[in-house]
Design a protein around this motif. Structure first.
Motif, short mmCIF file in Angstrom:
data_model
loop_
_atom_site.label_atom_id
_atom_site.label_comp_id
_atom_site.label_asym_id
_atom_site.label_seq_id
_atom_site.Cartn_x
_atom_site.Cartn_y
_atom_site.Cartn_z
N ARG A 1 0.82 -1.21 0.00
CA ARG A 1 0.00 0.00 0.00
C ARG A 1 0.85 1.26 0.00
NH1 ARG A 1 -4.80 -1.98 4.17
NH2 ARG A 1 -6.19 -2.81 2.55
N LEU A 2 2.13 1.10 0.32
CA LEU A 2 3.06 2.24 0.24
C LEU A 2 3.67 2.37 -1.15
CD1 LEU A 2 4.93 1.76 3.64
CD2 LEU A 2 3.08 3.37 3.11
N GLY A 3 3.27 1.46 -2.06
CA GLY A 3 3.79 1.50 -3.43
C GLY A 3 5.13 0.82 -3.59
N LEU A 4 5.55 0.02 -2.61
CA LEU A 4 6.85 -0.65 -2.67
C LEU A 4 6.71 -2.07 -3.19
CD1 LEU A 4 8.21 0.45 0.83
CD2 LEU A 4 8.75 1.47 -1.39
N VAL B 1 -3.90 -13.56 10.34
CA VAL B 1 -4.09 -12.19 10.84
C VAL B 1 -4.65 -11.34 9.70
CG1 VAL B 1 -2.94 -10.14 11.80
CG2 VAL B 1 -2.15 -12.44 12.45
N ARG B 2 -5.65 -10.55 10.00
CA ARG B 2 -6.24 -9.61 9.05
C ARG B 2 -6.96 -10.34 7.91
NH1 ARG B 2 -1.95 -5.22 7.46
NH2 ARG B 2 -2.58 -5.93 5.41
N LEU B 3 -8.07 -10.90 8.25
CA LEU B 3 -8.90 -11.56 7.23
C LEU B 3 -10.04 -10.63 6.82
CD1 LEU B 3 -9.53 -14.16 5.62
CD2 LEU B 3 -11.02 -14.83 7.50
N PHE B 4 -10.89 -10.25 7.75
CA PHE B 4 -12.04 -9.41 7.44
C PHE B 4 -11.65 -7.94 7.26
CE2 PHE B 4 -13.83 -12.77 10.32
CZ PHE B 4 -14.35 -13.54 9.30
N THR B 5 -10.57 -7.51 7.89
CA THR B 5 -10.20 -6.09 7.86
C THR B 5 -9.23 -5.73 6.75
OG1 THR B 5 -8.42 -6.51 9.45
CG2 THR B 5 -10.56 -5.85 10.34
N ASP B 6 -8.66 -6.69 6.07
CA ASP B 6 -7.62 -6.37 5.09
C ASP B 6 -8.11 -5.48 3.95
OD1 ASP B 6 -4.85 -6.71 4.14
OD2 ASP B 6 -5.81 -7.74 2.47
N PRO B 7 -9.33 -5.67 3.42
CA PRO B 7 -9.76 -4.81 2.30
C PRO B 7 -10.08 -3.38 2.71
CG PRO B 7 -11.01 -6.89 2.38
CD PRO B 7 -10.30 -6.75 3.68
N VAL B 8 -10.14 -3.09 4.00
CA VAL B 8 -10.54 -1.77 4.47
C VAL B 8 -9.43 -0.75 4.19
CG1 VAL B 8 -11.25 -0.40 6.46
CG2 VAL B 8 -12.00 -2.78 6.25
N ALA B 9 -9.78 0.40 3.66
CA ALA B 9 -8.81 1.45 3.36
C ALA B 9 -8.14 1.94 4.64
CB ALA B 9 -9.49 2.61 2.65
N ASP B 10 -6.85 2.28 4.53
CA ASP B 10 -6.09 2.71 5.70
C ASP B 10 -6.64 3.99 6.32
OD1 ASP B 10 -4.39 0.57 5.42
OD2 ASP B 10 -2.89 1.68 4.26
#
Length: 236
Positions: free
Chosen positions: A156-159, A186-195
């Motif tokens: 998500r940082l473009g790296l 870790v992070r199944l339901f929350t991963d698609p959520v925008a930062d």
């Protein structure tokens, strides 16, 4: 993830014992500060001067007793043997670091080397077997199709970064003498959520975290979580 880590520490070390902890790749210092507040002696290794400066400022805001239990060292997890002798630590954390390393095996060998016998090695990595989920749920079908069979992605940082597979890391941990003891998603339901999305109301957040915790321990859900939390134990 904190609950998972505490659970494995309690499973392998007597309750109340002051442990020697290494956080290899300090980042924001959340786990290092939390474990120091719990009474453990924490050494944090961080290569980035800016992150290290932020960590020093955060430590300086803690009570004197906690400050005395935290040691900050500038250095890279890939050169861990140059900083610490074998068997120095009871617990070694390497969270969110391996995705920036081209080849994880040498890093894992170094981490295992500085663990005392019976010590716990805690890894958090990007799950290569779930790389298609985030773009797929966002409707980016080209990226989703390209992710199948891949171990690289753009953060998500473009790296440009790398992901790992559970089977590969399990074999690698066995190879360095710290075989896999337990693993979680870790992070199944929350991963698609925008930062930048604001957090939900406290009562909703509590249920969300409970669902994440349950999914991270339950098949088949944990296998497709965005991150994997692996815990290995150093052989005697």
């Amino acid at each position: 993830m904190a609950r998972q880590l505490d659970e494995r520490i309690a499973a392998h070390h007597p309750v109340g014992r002051r442990l020697r902890v290494l956080d290899a790749g300090l980042g924001q210092g959340v786990q290092a500060l939390r474990l120091a507040r719990a009474g453990h002696e924490v050494t944090a290794l961080e290569p980035d001067p800016a992150a290290l400066a932020a960590a020093r400022a955060a430590v300086a805001r803690e009570p004197a007793g906690i400050q005395e239990r935290i040691r900050l060292v500038q250095g890279d997890a890939r050169d861990i043997g140059a900083h610490f002798p074998p068997g120095t630590f009871d617990v070694v954390l390497c969270h969110g670091v391996l995705m920036y390393v081209p080849e994880p095996a040498p890093v894992l060998a170094g981490l295992a080397r500085v663990l005392a016998a019976g010590g716990l090695l805690s890894l958090v990595v990007r799950n290569a077997d779930a790389l298609a989920l985030r773009p797929g749920l966002a409707g980016d079908w080209d990226a989703a199709l390209a992710a199948f069979g891949s171990t690289t992605y753009t953060s998500r940082l473009g790296l440009p970064v790398r992901a790992d597979r559970l089977t590969d890391l399990s074999a690698a941990l066995t190879g360095v003498g710290a075989p896999l003891d337990r693993w979680y998603g870790v992070r199944l339901f929350t991963d698609p959520v925008a930062d930048d999305r604001p957090p939900p109301a406290p009562e909703v957040l509590e249920r969300l975290l409970a669902a994440e915790e349950r999914a991270g321990r339950t098949d088949p859900y944990r296998a497709v979580a965005a991150l994997l939390h692996l815990c290995g134990v150093r052989r005697s």
